[in-house]
Design a protein around this motif. Structure first.
Motif, PDB file in Angstrom:
ATOM      1  N   LYS A 157      61.475  44.774  79.483  1.00 32.18           N
ATOM      2  CA  LYS A 157      61.834  43.758  78.482  1.00 32.18           C
ATOM      3  C   LYS A 157      61.362  44.155  77.073  1.00 32.18           C
ATOM      4  N   ASP A 158      60.145  44.675  76.944  1.00 30.32           N
ATOM      5  CA  ASP A 158      59.649  45.046  75.617  1.00 30.32           C
ATOM      6  C   ASP A 158      60.379  46.275  75.070  1.00 30.32           C
ATOM      7  N   ARG A 159      60.586  47.257  75.936  1.00 31.37           N
ATOM      8  CA  ARG A 159      61.279  48.461  75.487  1.00 31.37           C
ATOM      9  C   ARG A 159      62.698  48.138  75.019  1.00 31.37           C
ATOM     10  N   ASN A 194      62.532  46.401  71.636  1.00 29.76           N
ATOM     11  CA  ASN A 194      62.231  47.389  70.602  1.00 29.76           C
ATOM     12  C   ASN A 194      63.460  48.229  70.255  1.00 29.76           C
ATOM     13  N   PHE A 195      64.267  48.490  71.243  1.00 31.01           N
ATOM     14  CA  PHE A 195      65.478  49.289  71.052  1.00 31.01           C
ATOM     15  C   PHE A 195      66.577  48.465  70.369  1.00 31.01           C
ATOM     16  N   LEU A 196      66.867  47.300  70.934  1.00 25.24           N
ATOM     17  CA  LEU A 196      68.027  46.539  70.465  1.00 25.24           C
ATOM     18  C   LEU A 196      67.785  45.865  69.118  1.00 25.24           C
ATOM     19  N   TYR A 197      66.518  45.660  68.770  1.00 30.72           N
ATOM     20  CA  TYR A 197      66.246  45.065  67.453  1.00 30.72           C
ATOM     21  C   TYR A 197      66.796  45.949  66.333  1.00 30.72           C
ATOM     22  N   ARG A 198      66.799  47.268  66.579  1.00 29.62           N
ATOM     23  CA  ARG A 198      67.288  48.194  65.545  1.00 29.62           C
ATOM     24  C   ARG A 198      68.792  48.064  65.345  1.00 29.62           C
ATOM     25  N   TYR A 199      69.461  47.351  66.218  1.00 27.55           N
ATOM     26  CA  TYR A 199      70.897  47.108  66.066  1.00 27.55           C
ATOM     27  C   TYR A 199      71.184  45.713  65.538  1.00 27.55           C
ATOM     28  N   GLU A 225      67.070  36.376  67.343  1.00 24.46           N
ATOM     29  CA  GLU A 225      67.827  35.645  68.370  1.00 24.46           C
ATOM     30  C   GLU A 225      68.932  36.507  68.979  1.00 24.46           C
ATOM     31  N   ASP A 226      69.647  37.239  68.116  1.00 26.57           N
ATOM     32  CA  ASP A 226      70.686  38.134  68.640  1.00 26.57           C
ATOM     33  C   ASP A 226      70.061  39.190  69.539  1.00 26.57           C
ATOM     34  N   CYS A 227      68.873  39.640  69.134  1.00 31.20           N
ATOM     35  CA  CYS A 227      68.175  40.668  69.914  1.00 31.20           C
ATOM     36  C   CYS A 227      67.867  40.130  71.309  1.00 31.20           C
ATOM     37  N   GLU A 228      67.291  38.929  71.373  1.00 28.48           N
ATOM     38  CA  GLU A 228      66.968  38.360  72.690  1.00 28.48           C
ATOM     39  C   GLU A 228      68.238  38.147  73.515  1.00 28.48           C
ATOM     40  N   ASP A 229      69.304  37.697  72.855  1.00 28.36           N
ATOM     41  CA  ASP A 229      70.576  37.520  73.572  1.00 28.36           C
ATOM     42  C   ASP A 229      71.041  38.827  74.202  1.00 28.36           C
ATOM     43  N   LEU A 230      70.947  39.899  73.408  1.00 34.15           N
ATOM     44  CA  LEU A 230      71.404  41.193  73.914  1.00 34.15           C
ATOM     45  C   LEU A 230      70.540  41.685  75.067  1.00 34.15           C
ATOM     46  N   VAL A 231      69.226  41.479  74.944  1.00 32.84           N
ATOM     47  CA  VAL A 231      68.328  41.913  76.029  1.00 32.84           C
ATOM     48  C   VAL A 231      68.654  41.112  77.288  1.00 32.84           C
ATOM     49  N   GLN A 232      68.835  39.807  77.120  1.00 28.93           N
ATOM     50  CA  GLN A 232      69.180  38.969  78.271  1.00 28.93           C
ATOM     51  C   GLN A 232      70.507  39.408  78.887  1.00 28.93           C
ATOM     52  N   ALA A 271      72.882  48.684  77.629  1.00 31.13           N
ATOM     53  CA  ALA A 271      72.344  48.085  76.402  1.00 31.13           C
ATOM     54  C   ALA A 271      73.040  48.651  75.158  1.00 31.13           C
ATOM     55  N   LEU A 272      73.225  49.961  75.145  1.00 32.22           N
ATOM     56  CA  LEU A 272      73.849  50.598  73.977  1.00 32.22           C
ATOM     57  C   LEU A 272      75.294  50.127  73.811  1.00 32.22           C
ATOM     58  N   ASN A 273      76.016  50.034  74.906  1.00 30.17           N
ATOM     59  CA  ASN A 273      77.411  49.568  74.824  1.00 30.17           C
ATOM     60  C   ASN A 273      77.476  48.129  74.310  1.00 30.17           C
ATOM     61  N   LEU A 274      76.541  47.303  74.764  1.00 31.31           N
ATOM     62  CA  LEU A 274      76.509  45.916  74.282  1.00 31.31           C
ATOM     63  C   LEU A 274      76.214  45.872  72.787  1.00 31.31           C
ATOM     64  N   ALA A 275      75.247  46.686  72.368  1.00 31.56           N
ATOM     65  CA  ALA A 275      74.875  46.712  70.946  1.00 31.56           C
ATOM     66  C   ALA A 275      76.053  47.156  70.090  1.00 31.56           C
ATOM     67  N   LYS A 276      76.765  48.159  70.574  1.00 27.94           N
ATOM     68  CA  LYS A 276      77.918  48.670  69.815  1.00 27.94           C
ATOM     69  C   LYS A 276      79.008  47.617  69.716  1.00 27.94           C
TER      70      LYS A 276
END
Lengths: 84, 202
Positions: free
Chosen positions: B37-39, B42-47, B52-59, B86-91
């Motif tokens: 969850k933390d990793r 840390n990764f998705l926040y950069r996108y 809130e969007d970050c937590e949504d993406l992690v979830q 995760a990367l595909n979701l971020a993109k």
């Protein structure tokens, strides 16, 4: 030795090893030869190391309190809506 | 599959846990969540640059792991498989909403009610804190300006500390291309940041 004797792959590899601080003795020699004939790569190598260090210094984000509970709720909701 | 105690589950590899989860042990999934969850934050926040969007993406990433558990095959490393999701979701989030904003992680005026992100190191002197704040802001801004390919390669390497092989697999690119993107991306980032990144002199 001229620039064309180093492929782009080798140049990238040596520069990244320098940035990673993971040089073997052989890499040191390769790097010295590269810089002897192509000193401009010294700048690229130093920039790579500096940027890597800076990126590693960025604050590390962590999940906020209650994340696992919220995720469990979302999974439970999804399971409920999937069931007939 | 033989049932084992929760304590023993904690000692299993990610891949073993996925196998247990595929076999119906929900606790195995929970352990994977606590490991990553933390990793992932840390990764998705950069996108997202938005808590809130970050937590949504992690979830959403974990939801997809949960949903697609039976399509995971042990030949792939679990973390590589999960980072690909995760990367595909971020993109797709980036393409869909284009809501990536140049907002400092410390100063989001519209985010007063959102949950606080937790920083690992909170013991910094005030002047160092100010300096760090400026550096962080500039770095985040610089990252935003990089092309998507450069940014993902640098974030996966320098922030997530993944190997070049793992990055090649996640981004579905040749290893030579990954290395070239990291090298060129860092040089471009230095050019964007200009005064903030002075290369070492030795």
């Amino acid at each position: 030795m001229q620039d064309h004797q180093f492929s782009e792959d080798i140049i990238n590899d040596v520069i990244l090893k320098y940035a990673d601080e993971s040089f073997s003795v052989r890499d040191v020699v390769k790097f010295e030869v590269l810089l002897k004939y192509n000193p401009e790569y010294s700048h690229a190598a130093r920039v790579n190391r500096k940027v890597r260090l800076l990126m590693q210094s960025l604050p590390r984000m962590k999940a906020s309190v209650g994340f696992e509970r919220r995720l469990a709720e979302r999974i439970a909701n999804e399971s409920r809506s999937d069931s007939p | 599959m033989k049932a084992i105690s929760t304590a023993k589950l904690y000692n299993l590899t990610d891949e073993d846990l996925m196998e247990r989860f595929q076999d119906g042990t929900v606790q195995a999934f929970n352990i994977l969540v606590s490991r990553y969850k933390d990793r992932l934050h840390n990764f998705l926040y950069r996108y997202t640059h938005n808590h809130e969007d970050c937590e949504d993406l992690v979830q959403e990433t974990f939801l997809r792991v949960h949903r697609s558990r039976h399509s995971y095959e042990r030949i792939a490393k679990f973390s590589t498989w999960m980072y690909t999701i995760a990367l595909n979701l971020a993109k797709s989030l980036y393409k869909k909403s284009q809501r990536m904003q140049r907002v400092s992680i410390h100063e989001d005026p519209d985010d007063s009610e959102s949950r606080e992100m937790v920083f690992e190191d909170s013991h910094i002197l005030q002047d160092e804190k100010l300096h760090q704040k400026l550096c962080v802001r500039e770095l985040e801004r610089g990252l935003q300006e990089l092309s998507e390919e450069f940014r993902e390669a640098i974030v996966l390497r320098d922030i997530q500390e993944l190997t070049y092989e793992e990055i090649a697999e996640i981004t579905d690119t040749a290893m030579g291309t990954v290395k070239s993107r990291i090298n060129r991306g860092r040089i471009q980032l230095q050019e964007i940041l200009n005064g903030y990144v002075q290369p070492e002199t030795n």
